[in-house]
Design an enzyme around this catalytic site. Structure first.
Site, PDB file in Angstrom:
ATOM      1  N   SER A 146       3.346  -0.056  -4.895  1.00  0.00           N
ATOM      2  CA  SER A 146       4.516   0.181  -4.461  1.00  0.00           C
ATOM      3  C   SER A 146       4.538  -0.720  -3.931  1.00  0.00           C
ATOM      4  O   SER A 146       4.557  -0.647  -2.788  1.00  0.00           O
ATOM      5  CB  SER A 146       4.924   1.777  -4.175  1.00  0.00           C
TER       6      SER A 146
HETATM    7  N1  SAH Z   1      -0.467   4.918  -4.760  1.00  0.00           N
HETATM    8  C1  SAH Z   1      -0.650   3.446  -5.250  1.00  0.00           C
HETATM    9  C2  SAH Z   1       0.175   3.048  -6.210  1.00  0.00           C
HETATM   10  C3  SAH Z   1      -0.666   3.525  -7.286  1.00  0.00           C
HETATM   11  S1  SAH Z   1       0.169   2.458  -8.637  1.00  0.00           S
HETATM   12  C4  SAH Z   1      -1.189   2.931  -4.356  1.00  0.00           C
HETATM   13  O1  SAH Z   1      -0.779   3.125  -2.824  1.00  0.00           O
HETATM   14  O2  SAH Z   1      -1.513   1.415  -4.812  1.00  0.00           O
HETATM   15  C5  SAH Z   1      -0.374   4.437  -9.856  1.00  0.00           C
HETATM   16  C6  SAH Z   1      -1.637   5.136  -9.676  1.00  0.00           C
HETATM   17  O3  SAH Z   1      -1.347   6.740 -10.540  1.00  0.00           O
HETATM   18  C7  SAH Z   1      -1.738   4.192 -10.463  1.00  0.00           C
HETATM   19  O4  SAH Z   1      -3.496   4.105 -10.252  1.00  0.00           O
HETATM   20  C8  SAH Z   1      -2.699   5.043 -11.896  1.00  0.00           C
HETATM   21  O5  SAH Z   1      -3.477   5.062 -12.298  1.00  0.00           O
HETATM   22  C9  SAH Z   1      -2.648   6.162 -11.811  1.00  0.00           C
HETATM   23  N2  SAH Z   1      -2.126   7.571 -12.812  1.00  0.00           N
HETATM   24  C10 SAH Z   1      -1.148   7.530 -13.173  1.00  0.00           C
HETATM   25  N3  SAH Z   1      -1.481   8.297 -14.368  1.00  0.00           N
HETATM   26  C11 SAH Z   1      -2.161   9.365 -13.718  1.00  0.00           C
HETATM   27  C12 SAH Z   1      -2.489  10.886 -13.510  1.00  0.00           C
HETATM   28  N4  SAH Z   1      -2.196  11.627 -14.500  1.00  0.00           N
HETATM   29  N5  SAH Z   1      -3.592  10.869 -12.355  1.00  0.00           N
HETATM   30  C13 SAH Z   1      -3.902  10.098 -11.377  1.00  0.00           C
HETATM   31  N6  SAH Z   1      -3.441   8.826 -11.626  1.00  0.00           N
HETATM   32  C14 SAH Z   1      -2.602   8.726 -12.115  1.00  0.00           C
END
Ligand code: SAH
Length: 258
Positions: A102
């Site tokens: 993000s």
């Molecule tokens: N906070 C992260 C942002 C990653 S983007 C960072 O600092 O990099 C959001 C993430 O949520 C993705 O990697 C995606 O695979 C994950 N995601 C989506 N649905 C999910 C779920 N049900 N359980 C766990 N992770 C999930």
């Protein structure tokens, strides 16, 4: 994809500094090499990160602990080395498998909302928090600056492994990375002082509300009016309140492990 390779030559560390503005934190942040409280942002040796934090402050982030967290974590270490020059711009960046880290302003906003509404100890520090969607692990490490313990859950095995590799040199004993479906929360760590999600669904899963401590807060993107909005859910003895804030653009919350 492998973390740790071809990184820019900055030392792997998190900058020292006050965890909470006024009083120095009673104990250092996990195993981070936190030294005496430093003068804050001016000590940042990487100008781009210092500028990013100044922009966050100018853009309305006021909590000193959040600004410190954003200045302490080396975002360039969480993205591909080719993207490292852009790491301190206010932009989302790809982290593989169609997912993104993000924008710093969105991370800071969510951390501030969580800190302001979560369950805090007498030092102003959050208790145990749940981070849904570990991705590359950046936000989990930023959270570790503000909370006593971080449980961070990711459903994509490759990203979970990537986050493990990214976090290994930091030796953060307070961060627990879990491979699992965060839509069900993570009951083993409950109750949580706060829950923050980086992926948005149609509604806030009941499991998150159940696993939230009384007095705790959830900060998550949620489908709203054809788009997505940031939602804050506060849990009190009297019940649960929802507040819909600004429009955001997160990846979808999916189910199952892949
Ligand atoms: N906070 C992260 C942002 C990653 S983007 C960072 O600092 O990099 C959001 C993430 O949520 C993705 O990697 C995606 O695979 C994950 N995601 C989506 N649905 C999910 C779920 N049900 N359980 C766990 N992770 C999930």
């Amino acid at each position: 994809m492998a973390g740790g390779k071809q990184r820019p030559g900055f030392p792997a560390r998190v900058l020292p500094g006050p965890a909470h503005g006024q009083a120095p934190a009673r104990r250092a942040v996990a195993a981070l090499p936190l030294a005496a409280p430093a003068g804050g942002l001016a000590r940042d040796p990487i100008p781009a990160r210092g500028r990013m934090v100044q922009q966050l402050a100018a853009g309305g982030i006021h909590e000193p602990a959040v600004l410190h967290a954003m200045s302490a974590v080396e975002r360039h270490r969480f993205v591909d080395s080719a993207l490292a020059p852009q790491a301190y711009e206010d932009t989302a960046l790809p982290i593989g498998l169609g997912q993104t880290i993000s924008k710093p302003s969105v991370v800071a906003r969510m951390l501030e909302l969580l800190l302001q509404g979560g369950v805090r100890d007498e030092d102003g520090r959050l208790g145990r928090v749940l981070d849904i969607g570990t991705g590359c692990g950046y936000q989990a490490v930023a959270l570790a600056q503000l909370a006593s313990e971080v449980y961070s859950i990711e459903r994509l095995r490759d990203l979970h492994e990537k986050a493990r590799a990214n976090l290994r040199p930091l030796r953060l004993a307070s961060v627990h990375l879990i491979l699992g479906d965060g839509a069900a929360g993570f009951a083993a760590g409950a109750p949580y002082a706060g829950i923050v999600a980086a992926a948005g669904g149609e509604q806030v899963p009941d499991a998150w509300i159940e696993q939230l401590a009384i007095g705790g807060r959830i900060v998550a993107p949620l489908a709203a009016g054809g788009g997505q909005a940031l939602v804050v859910v506060d849990k009190t003895r009297q019940g649960v309140t929802h507040k819909v804030l600004e429009a955001v653009n997160f990846v979808p919350l999916k189910s199952g492990i892949a």
